[in-house]
Design an enzyme around this catalytic site. Structure first.
Site, mmCIF file in Angstrom:
data_model
loop_
_atom_site.group_PDB
_atom_site.id
_atom_site.type_symbol
_atom_site.label_atom_id
_atom_site.label_comp_id
_atom_site.label_asym_id
_atom_site.label_seq_id
_atom_site.Cartn_x
_atom_site.Cartn_y
_atom_site.Cartn_z
ATOM 1 N N ASP A 51 0.790 -1.451 -0.290
ATOM 2 C CA ASP A 51 -0.363 -0.301 -0.051
ATOM 3 C C ASP A 51 0.747 0.939 0.123
ATOM 4 O OD1 ASP A 51 -2.889 1.417 0.422
ATOM 5 O OD2 ASP A 51 -1.534 2.695 1.783
ATOM 6 N N TYR A 56 3.405 10.142 -0.618
ATOM 7 C CA TYR A 56 4.403 9.454 0.258
ATOM 8 C C TYR A 56 5.746 10.048 -0.414
ATOM 9 C CZ TYR A 56 0.717 7.399 1.967
ATOM 10 O OH TYR A 56 -0.237 6.590 3.604
#
Length: 328
Positions: A51, A56
């Site tokens: 995930d 990010y």
């Protein structure tokens, strides 16, 4: 590792996955070599659900995953990413067809694939769940072959319950751990009835449930456990599950005696989540191989006793519930 069916997709995934936020950013200094080694270790241990998200590390986490999967070759794991937090401000209008398409195209490039396995709307504003046109746009992306499935990552149970009213929503990612029990009430029941997969995130309450922190623990300035203690950057429920740090530390000391054998507190916390059949996969983070292997090994622990489950529920009710239960 035991597998669970990922909702109506029909695909099976190992019950412990790999959460790739920590190898992207916002958890202190990232060592790419260690991150790559952690991914390899997790995959070798049987993890087949990764995930990540486009924000990010501004795509760095996605690109690391692409690098590792290219190095390994062979059958690919299920890779879930997220879209929506690139907006400078969270608004319903921001989830336009143009923006969604641009975000998806960027993730396709980062992950070096032609079709994304799963794209989750990344904690959009609550009002977004009351705008069916947003979910219709996701349906179009499925029809175009850019994504196989889509879901949502939510902050609140209200959002989760509303999201699963849309037939195209295949999964819901939600904070669920020993310090956040509310999802296990009505939402888990409704999700099972609708055959929606549940991804349990923040399973260790940002590391609190590892039992390694003390009042004197310090965090780097670029670690959300330092800069988001009070929700300064994003929802405070993402940091220590919204539990005041000192309150969490005290509750951990009550939980610690429940650990038995060679298990760690972190493994107990992960095994506790797996006691809930409605959960499809739990996604602890890991920034090195040791952490990745420790997480995967939690799946091998025996089922927890009724006495242990009751004790954890009691600690939650007495120490944690007043701070978090009705808020999320």
């Amino acid at each position: 590792m035991r597998s669970r069916t990922f909702g109506r997709t029909g695909r099976s995934v190992g019950e412990i996955g790999f959460g790739a936020w920590a190898i992207g950013a916002a958890w202190g200094q990232v060592d790419d070599d260690e991150a790559v080694a952690a991914l390899h270790a997790a995959l070798e241990a049987g993890v087949d659900f990764l995930d990540t998200a486009d924000v990010y590390g501004d795509g760095h986490s996605e690109r690391l995953i692409a690098r590792v999967l290219k190095e390994r070759g062979g059958e690919r794991p299920f890779v879930a990413t997220k879209a929506g937090r690139r907006l400078p401000q969270q608004t319903v209008e921001g989830y336009s067809a143009g923006n969604l398409d641009a975000w998806i195209e960027r993730s396709l490039r980062n992950l070096e694939v032609d079709t994304l396995d799963l794209v989750q709307l990344h904690c959009p504003p609550t009002d977004a769940y009351y705008h069916p046109e947003i979910f219709e746009r996701m349906d179009r992306l499925v029809e175009q072959g850019k994504i196989r499935h889509y879901g949502v990552s939510v902050e609140r149970v209200e959002e989760a319950l509303k999201a699963i009213e849309y037939p195209g929503v295949a999964s819901v990612q939600i904070v669920f751990n020993m310090f956040r029990l509310r999802p296990s009430e009505l939402f888990f029941q409704q999700a099972r009835q609708k055959n929606v997969a549940i991804i349990a995130r923040v399973p260790l309450a940002s590391g609190l449930l590892s039992g390694k922190f003390t009042r004197d623990t310090t965090f780097e300035s670029d670690d959300h456990r330092q800069f988001n203690r009070h929700g300064e950057a994003f929802d405070v429920g993402e940091t220590f599950s919204g539990v005041p740090y000192e309150v969490g530390l005290a509750a951990v000391e009550r939980i610690r005696p429940l650990v038995s054998g060679d298990a760690t507190l972190a493994q107990l916390a992960l095994r506790w989540i797996l006691m809930f059949d409605a959960v499809t996969v739990v996604i602890p983070g890991a920034r090195n191989p040791r952490q990745a292997l420790g997480n995967a090994a939690a799946a091998d622990l025996p089922a927890l006793s009724d006495a242990t489950m009751d004790a954890i529920a009691r600690i939650y009710a007495e120490d944690i519930k007043p701070y978090v239960h009705q808020r999320w």
